[in-house]
Design a protein around this motif. Structure first.
Motif, short mmCIF file in Angstrom:
data_model
loop_
_atom_site.label_atom_id
_atom_site.label_comp_id
_atom_site.label_asym_id
_atom_site.label_seq_id
_atom_site.Cartn_x
_atom_site.Cartn_y
_atom_site.Cartn_z
N PHE A 153 1.58 0.36 9.65
CA PHE A 153 1.94 0.36 11.08
C PHE A 153 0.72 0.20 11.98
O PHE A 153 -0.39 0.62 11.64
CB PHE A 153 2.72 1.63 11.42
CG PHE A 153 4.11 1.58 10.85
CD1 PHE A 153 5.14 0.99 11.57
CD2 PHE A 153 4.35 2.01 9.55
CE1 PHE A 153 6.40 0.87 11.01
CE2 PHE A 153 5.62 1.90 8.99
CZ PHE A 153 6.64 1.33 9.73
N GLU A 154 0.97 -0.41 13.13
CA GLU A 154 -0.07 -0.52 14.14
C GLU A 154 -0.54 0.90 14.49
O GLU A 154 0.26 1.83 14.47
CB GLU A 154 0.48 -1.24 15.38
CG GLU A 154 0.84 -2.68 15.07
CD GLU A 154 1.37 -3.46 16.27
OE1 GLU A 154 1.23 -3.00 17.41
OE2 GLU A 154 1.94 -4.54 16.03
N ASN A 155 -1.81 1.04 14.81
CA ASN A 155 -2.42 2.34 15.15
C ASN A 155 -2.71 3.23 13.94
O ASN A 155 -3.14 4.37 14.11
CB ASN A 155 -1.55 3.16 16.11
CG ASN A 155 -1.80 2.77 17.53
OD1 ASN A 155 -2.94 2.51 17.90
ND2 ASN A 155 -0.75 2.68 18.31
N SER A 156 -2.43 2.72 12.76
CA SER A 156 -2.63 3.58 11.57
C SER A 156 -4.10 3.68 11.19
O SER A 156 -4.90 2.80 11.52
CB SER A 156 -1.89 2.97 10.39
OG SER A 156 -2.45 1.68 10.13
N PHE A 157 -4.43 4.73 10.47
CA PHE A 157 -5.72 4.82 9.78
C PHE A 157 -5.47 5.43 8.41
O PHE A 157 -4.92 6.53 8.30
CB PHE A 157 -6.73 5.69 10.55
CG PHE A 157 -8.10 5.66 9.92
CD1 PHE A 157 -9.04 4.71 10.30
CD2 PHE A 157 -8.43 6.54 8.90
CE1 PHE A 157 -10.29 4.65 9.69
CE2 PHE A 157 -9.68 6.49 8.28
CZ PHE A 157 -10.61 5.54 8.69
N HIS A 158 -5.85 4.69 7.36
CA HIS A 158 -5.60 5.21 6.01
C HIS A 158 -6.86 5.27 5.14
O HIS A 158 -6.77 5.69 3.99
CB HIS A 158 -4.52 4.37 5.32
CG HIS A 158 -3.19 4.42 6.02
ND1 HIS A 158 -2.45 5.59 6.12
CD2 HIS A 158 -2.48 3.48 6.68
CE1 HIS A 158 -1.33 5.35 6.80
NE2 HIS A 158 -1.34 4.09 7.15
N GLY A 159 -8.01 4.81 5.67
CA GLY A 159 -9.24 4.93 4.88
C GLY A 159 -9.99 3.62 4.82
O GLY A 159 -9.58 2.60 5.39
N ARG A 160 -11.12 3.65 4.08
CA ARG A 160 -12.08 2.55 4.15
C ARG A 160 -12.24 1.76 2.86
O ARG A 160 -13.02 0.82 2.81
CB ARG A 160 -13.46 3.11 4.51
CG ARG A 160 -13.49 4.01 5.71
CD ARG A 160 -13.59 3.23 6.98
NE ARG A 160 -14.06 4.09 8.05
CZ ARG A 160 -14.80 3.67 9.07
NH1 ARG A 160 -15.16 2.42 9.14
NH2 ARG A 160 -15.17 4.51 10.00
N THR A 161 -11.60 2.21 1.75
CA THR A 161 -11.68 1.39 0.54
C THR A 161 -10.71 0.22 0.69
O THR A 161 -9.83 0.25 1.56
CB THR A 161 -11.34 2.22 -0.71
OG1 THR A 161 -10.09 2.89 -0.47
CG2 THR A 161 -12.40 3.26 -1.00
N MET A 162 -10.84 -0.81 -0.14
CA MET A 162 -10.19 -2.08 0.19
C MET A 162 -8.66 -1.99 0.31
O MET A 162 -8.09 -2.65 1.18
CB MET A 162 -10.58 -3.16 -0.83
CG MET A 162 -12.05 -3.51 -0.77
SD MET A 162 -12.60 -4.00 0.88
CE MET A 162 -12.88 -5.73 0.63
N GLY A 163 -8.01 -1.17 -0.52
CA GLY A 163 -6.56 -1.04 -0.41
C GLY A 163 -6.18 -0.26 0.84
O GLY A 163 -5.38 -0.72 1.66
N ALA A 164 -6.76 0.92 0.99
CA ALA A 164 -6.47 1.76 2.16
C ALA A 164 -6.86 1.03 3.44
O ALA A 164 -6.17 1.11 4.46
CB ALA A 164 -7.21 3.09 2.04
N LEU A 165 -7.96 0.28 3.38
CA LEU A 165 -8.42 -0.47 4.55
C LEU A 165 -7.42 -1.57 4.91
O LEU A 165 -7.19 -1.85 6.09
CB LEU A 165 -9.79 -1.09 4.24
CG LEU A 165 -10.49 -1.84 5.36
CD1 LEU A 165 -10.79 -0.94 6.55
CD2 LEU A 165 -11.80 -2.45 4.85
N SER A 166 -6.80 -2.15 3.90
CA SER A 166 -5.81 -3.21 4.15
C SER A 166 -4.61 -2.66 4.91
O SER A 166 -3.87 -3.41 5.54
CB SER A 166 -5.35 -3.83 2.83
OG SER A 166 -6.45 -4.30 2.11
#
Ligand code: PLP
Length: 424
Positions: A153-166
């Motif tokens: 979703f827009e406004n999300s933050f899930h992390g900085r590794t490539m999957g979470a970043l995606s």
């Protein structure tokens, strides 16, 4: 004697030349000059180098739920460190087994009903989400090799590794890194539920999972309306799409319940949810908690980590979960929340044109300003209060869940003073 034993770094720090002391660090963080914390006590941080102290409404970005330098946590760390720190996932360890069982039992107890059955332990939030995304993809791919997309979703933050970043919305986080993991699609949670459901249904054969924060944190403290979560879960359930709730920031007592999803009826509970941050009170640990539907898709060797579930981290989390998963503790969080909410709402009444909204739950609260509050954050710091922004126009309040009432009150008064000095 003391002086002779100082390292070059410490000498530079004592001379308050932190920019020079920092010259060996990768330049990925922007930090205020001349601020270096040396110790903490519950919701207070001390900078002994500059001889200052601060009320901390950031709790290490929603991490130290039980306060800085919690003596009981320190005791658990020291006792466990003398017993066993690490033995790897080649073998069982007692603390890891106890923690996994506890997370499931407490989730069932506090969610009322839950079909959570298994836990994967790792070392951070992004890793917990990485596991969640892999598990959801595996579940989809088994059914149909094309069923591997992820809705975020827009406004999300899930992390900085490539999957979470995606799955992370902010362009500044993603764009510098070129092509990320394919088949991620962002939807806008403010769209009508019917529109969101229609997109998911039409593309269901290519969607493995949906990931969402029940209360968006970094994006600006937006609690997702219950009807939206119920409707999203229903369409996903009907189309065999795994629903992942990222509870890394909003979970573990922060919302005033054990999990932010504990507010929801059973039909809106997730297939997977993730936890980190407060789980170790500052000791790095993360958890991905799944139901049997997801677990049935997994096999030995599908995922792993060297440190995950190590005895030391697990012992800390066993203590943390025991303290937080207690109705009396959660009642206190809700009482403290009232102090913040009533103060912030009355501040909004004093500044109706500049403060647009006060929102959130428990002790994950946001005050939205009409313009960027960056200078309010700086002014508050000058006055002895640490706060952080969320999104472009919101100040976030995520103090220790154990903050003393008088310290909370004092910090709020400093916030008001900062608002007054900047806005007037
Ligand atoms: C909701 C959410 N998910 C994931 C993460 C990433 O966690 P970590 O920084 O431990 O990797 C964060 C961190 O801010 C977060 O707030």
């Amino acid at each position: 004697m003391f002086k002779r034993s100082l390292s070059n770094t410490t000498k530079k720090m004592v001379a308050s030349n932190l920019i020079e002391a920092n010259s060996f660090q990768v330049t990925t963080y922007a930090r205020p000059e001349n601020l270096c914390f040396t110790r903490g006590k519950n919701a207070i941080l001390f900078d002994d180098i500059n001889n200052k102290q601060y009320i901390d409404f950031t709790a290490g970005i929603a991490v130290t739920g039980l306060g800085h330098s919690n003596p009981e946590v320190a005791e658990v760390i020291s006792k466990q460190a003398l017993k066993l720190v690490h033995s790897s996932n080649l073998y069982y360890n007692e603390e890891c087994l106890k923690l996994s069982e506890k997370l499931i039992e407490k989730t069932i107890q506090f969610d009322g009903q839950s079909d959570a059955t298994k836990v994967f332990l790792c070392n951070s939030g992004t890793e917990a989400n990485e596991a969640a995304l892999k598990f959801a993809k595996k579940h989809g791919i088994i059914k149909n090799p094309k069923k591997q997309g992820i809705i975020a979703f827009e406004n999300s933050f899930h992390g900085r590794t490539m999957g979470a970043l995606s799955a992370t919305w902010g362009i500044k986080y993603r764009v510098p890194f070129g092509d990320l993991v394919p088949h991620f699609k962002f939807l806008n949670i403010n769209d009508e539920l019917g529109k969101l459901q229609a997109y998911i249904e039409q593309n269901a054969s290519e969607i493995a999972g949906l990931i969402i924060e029940p209360i968006q944190g970094e994006g600006g403290i937006f609690p997702i309306p219950t009807e939206k979560l119920i409707g999203l879960k229903k369409i996903c359930h009907d189309n065999d799409i795994i629903v992942i709730y990222d509870e890394i920031q909003c979970g573990l007592g922060r919302s005033g319940k054990l999990w932010a999803h504990s507010y929801l009826p059973k039909e809106a509970h997730p297939d997977i949810f993730t936890s980190a941050k407060a789980l170790g009170n500052g000791f790095p640990i993360g958890a991905t908690i799944i139901n049997d539907k997801v677990n049935n898709a997994l096999q030995v060797g599908d995922h792993g980590t060297t440190y995950g579930g190590n005895p030391l981290g697990s012992a800390v989390s066993n203590y943390v979960v025991d303290v937080i998963a207690d109705q009396k503790f959660l009642d206190h969080v809700n009482e403290k929340s009232k102090i913040f909410v009533s103060f912030l709402k009355s501040l909004q009444e004093k500044y109706p044109n500049q403060i647009k909204d006060v929102r959130g739950k428990g002790l994950i609260l946001g005050v939205e300003f009409a313009e960027s509050p960056a200078s309010i954050v700086v002014k508050a710091r000058e006055l002895g209060l640490l706060i952080i922004t969320a999104g472009k126009t919101t100040v976030r309040f995520v103090p220790a869940l154990t903050i003393e009432d008088d310290i909370a009150q004092k910090g709020l008064e400093i916030f008001e003073q900062a608002v007054k000095e900047v806005l007037n």
